[in-house]
Motif scaffolding. Structure first.
Motif, short mmCIF file in Angstrom:
data_model
loop_
_atom_site.label_atom_id
_atom_site.label_comp_id
_atom_site.label_asym_id
_atom_site.label_seq_id
_atom_site.Cartn_x
_atom_site.Cartn_y
_atom_site.Cartn_z
N ASN A 5 21.21 79.70 21.33
CA ASN A 5 20.12 78.94 20.74
C ASN A 5 18.80 79.38 21.35
O ASN A 5 18.66 79.43 22.56
CB ASN A 5 20.32 77.44 20.99
CG ASN A 5 21.52 76.91 20.26
OD1 ASN A 5 21.46 76.66 19.07
ND2 ASN A 5 22.63 76.74 20.96
N ARG A 13 13.65 77.15 15.76
CA ARG A 13 14.90 77.21 16.51
C ARG A 13 15.90 78.06 15.74
O ARG A 13 16.11 77.87 14.55
CB ARG A 13 15.49 75.82 16.73
CG ARG A 13 16.78 75.86 17.59
CD ARG A 13 17.44 74.49 17.66
NE ARG A 13 16.59 73.53 18.29
CZ ARG A 13 16.40 73.42 19.61
NH1 ARG A 13 17.00 74.27 20.42
NH2 ARG A 13 15.61 72.51 20.11
N SER A 15 19.85 79.31 15.78
CA SER A 15 21.19 79.11 16.32
C SER A 15 22.09 80.19 15.73
O SER A 15 22.16 80.35 14.51
CB SER A 15 21.72 77.72 15.93
OG SER A 15 23.05 77.55 16.39
N SER A 179 23.10 71.52 28.31
CA SER A 179 23.29 72.32 27.10
C SER A 179 22.66 71.57 25.93
O SER A 179 22.36 70.37 26.01
CB SER A 179 24.77 72.54 26.83
OG SER A 179 25.40 71.31 26.49
N GLU A 180 22.47 72.28 24.83
CA GLU A 180 21.91 71.63 23.65
C GLU A 180 22.83 70.53 23.14
O GLU A 180 22.37 69.47 22.70
CB GLU A 180 21.67 72.66 22.55
CG GLU A 180 20.99 72.06 21.33
CD GLU A 180 20.73 73.08 20.24
OE1 GLU A 180 20.03 72.74 19.27
OE2 GLU A 180 21.23 74.21 20.35
N ALA A 183 22.31 67.47 25.26
CA ALA A 183 21.05 66.82 24.92
C ALA A 183 21.17 66.06 23.60
O ALA A 183 20.60 64.98 23.44
CB ALA A 183 19.94 67.86 24.83
N GLN A 184 21.95 66.61 22.67
CA GLN A 184 22.13 65.95 21.39
C GLN A 184 22.91 64.65 21.54
O GLN A 184 22.65 63.67 20.84
CB GLN A 184 22.85 66.88 20.42
CG GLN A 184 22.90 66.37 18.98
CD GLN A 184 21.51 66.18 18.39
OE1 GLN A 184 20.68 67.09 18.44
NE2 GLN A 184 21.25 65.00 17.84
N TYR A 231 14.36 67.81 29.69
CA TYR A 231 15.12 68.90 29.07
C TYR A 231 14.25 69.63 28.06
O TYR A 231 14.21 70.87 28.04
CB TYR A 231 16.37 68.33 28.38
CG TYR A 231 17.02 69.29 27.42
CD1 TYR A 231 17.84 70.33 27.87
CD2 TYR A 231 16.80 69.18 26.04
CE1 TYR A 231 18.44 71.22 26.98
CE2 TYR A 231 17.39 70.07 25.15
CZ TYR A 231 18.20 71.08 25.62
OH TYR A 231 18.77 71.97 24.74
N HIS A 232 13.54 68.88 27.22
CA HIS A 232 12.67 69.50 26.22
C HIS A 232 11.52 70.26 26.89
O HIS A 232 11.10 71.31 26.41
CB HIS A 232 12.11 68.44 25.27
CG HIS A 232 13.14 67.88 24.36
ND1 HIS A 232 13.15 66.55 23.95
CD2 HIS A 232 14.24 68.44 23.77
CE1 HIS A 232 14.17 66.33 23.15
NE2 HIS A 232 14.85 67.46 23.03
N GLU A 235 12.92 73.50 28.00
CA GLU A 235 13.28 74.32 26.84
C GLU A 235 12.04 74.98 26.26
O GLU A 235 12.03 76.19 25.98
CB GLU A 235 13.94 73.43 25.77
CG GLU A 235 14.44 74.20 24.56
CD GLU A 235 15.10 73.28 23.55
OE1 GLU A 235 16.06 73.70 22.90
OE2 GLU A 235 14.62 72.13 23.39
#
Length: 239
Positions: A5, A13, A15, A179-180, A183-184, A231-232, A235
């Motif tokens: 990602n 973004r 993926s 990890s994404e 976070a999701q 986290y953001h 990122e």
């Protein structure tokens, strides 16, 4: 299944799923079959030609150079796809999802000429060991082979990240290691309409503290929001 990602400088973004070792082996087998057919056809062609030895050398050069540069030529002129990669819907891309340049294709091809004879099947080890399934040539060129039909891209809604001002100070550096997918999970748990929201927030906050090895006096909900914001921050800081 591993995903790569990336958030680009245009806040898009991307993926993408790296091709597996088996995918790449199958693509290589298809290409080798095509090369074998080409070799047999050229041998038959030369055998039926009544020309001088010097002319044979010239014709041999014309016919066999394409065999040596097969992967390079196909990938440069067919958007990162040899016939084997095309049939399996694979493609060579840059790790940021963009199309490699001629120099990138040339570098990964030159290193393959070294990797193949020197390493043999040992050259598969870095593909299996790296997150983006890269061989040494890919690492040097900044490329990877992906499953084209599983590549997705979408533009981020920057209003969702309005808190990321220039003076934003992260509280939990460990959030950079999330990890994404993790976070999701936090994002979904914080959704206002989620069922048994308070209980889920409490359980997740405890779990996140264990995973990140942190302590906090913030309420569970504020703690999760702060971790998510941090986290953001990391990122976007990597763009």
């Amino acid at each position: 299944m591993a995903y790569s990602n990336i958030v680009t400088g245009q806040f898009v973004r991307i993926s993408q799923v790296p091709a597996s070792v088996w995918d790449r082996i199958r693509a290589k087998i298809i290409d080798m079959v095509i090369l074998f057919i080409y070799l047999v056809a050229t041998l038959v062609f030369f055998a039926n030609m009544n020309i001088s030895d010097n002319a044979r050398v010239v014709f041999a050069f014309i016919f066999y150079v394409p065999m040596l540069t097969y992967d390079l030529l196909w990938e440069v002129f067919n958007n990162g796809q040899s016939p084997g990669k095309f049939f399996l819907d694979l493609r060579v891309v840059k790790v940021d999802g963009s199309m490699p340049g001629i120099g990138d294709f040339l570098l990964r091809w030159l290193l393959f000429l070294v990797e193949g004879p020197m390493l043999g099947f040992m050259g598969l080890i870095p593909i299996m060991a790296t997150k983006s399934s890269q061989r040494f040539g890919d690492m040097a060129a900044g490329t990877m082979v992906i499953k084209q039909n599983q590549q997705q891209s979408w533009r981020l809604n920057l209003e969702e990240y309005s808190y990321l001002t220039d003076d934003y100070k992260p509280t939990f550096p460990q959030a950079a290691d999330l990890s994404e997918a993790q976070a999701q999970v936090i994002t979904n748990t914080l959704e206002p309409l989620s069922a048994d929201r308070s209980e889920r927030i409490s359980l997740l906050a405890e779990k996140v503290k264990q995973v990140l090895a942190v302590n906090s006096d913030l309420s569970d909900e504020r703690f999760l929001y702060k971790v998510l914001h941090d986290y953001h921050y990391y990122e976007f800081n990597n763009i």
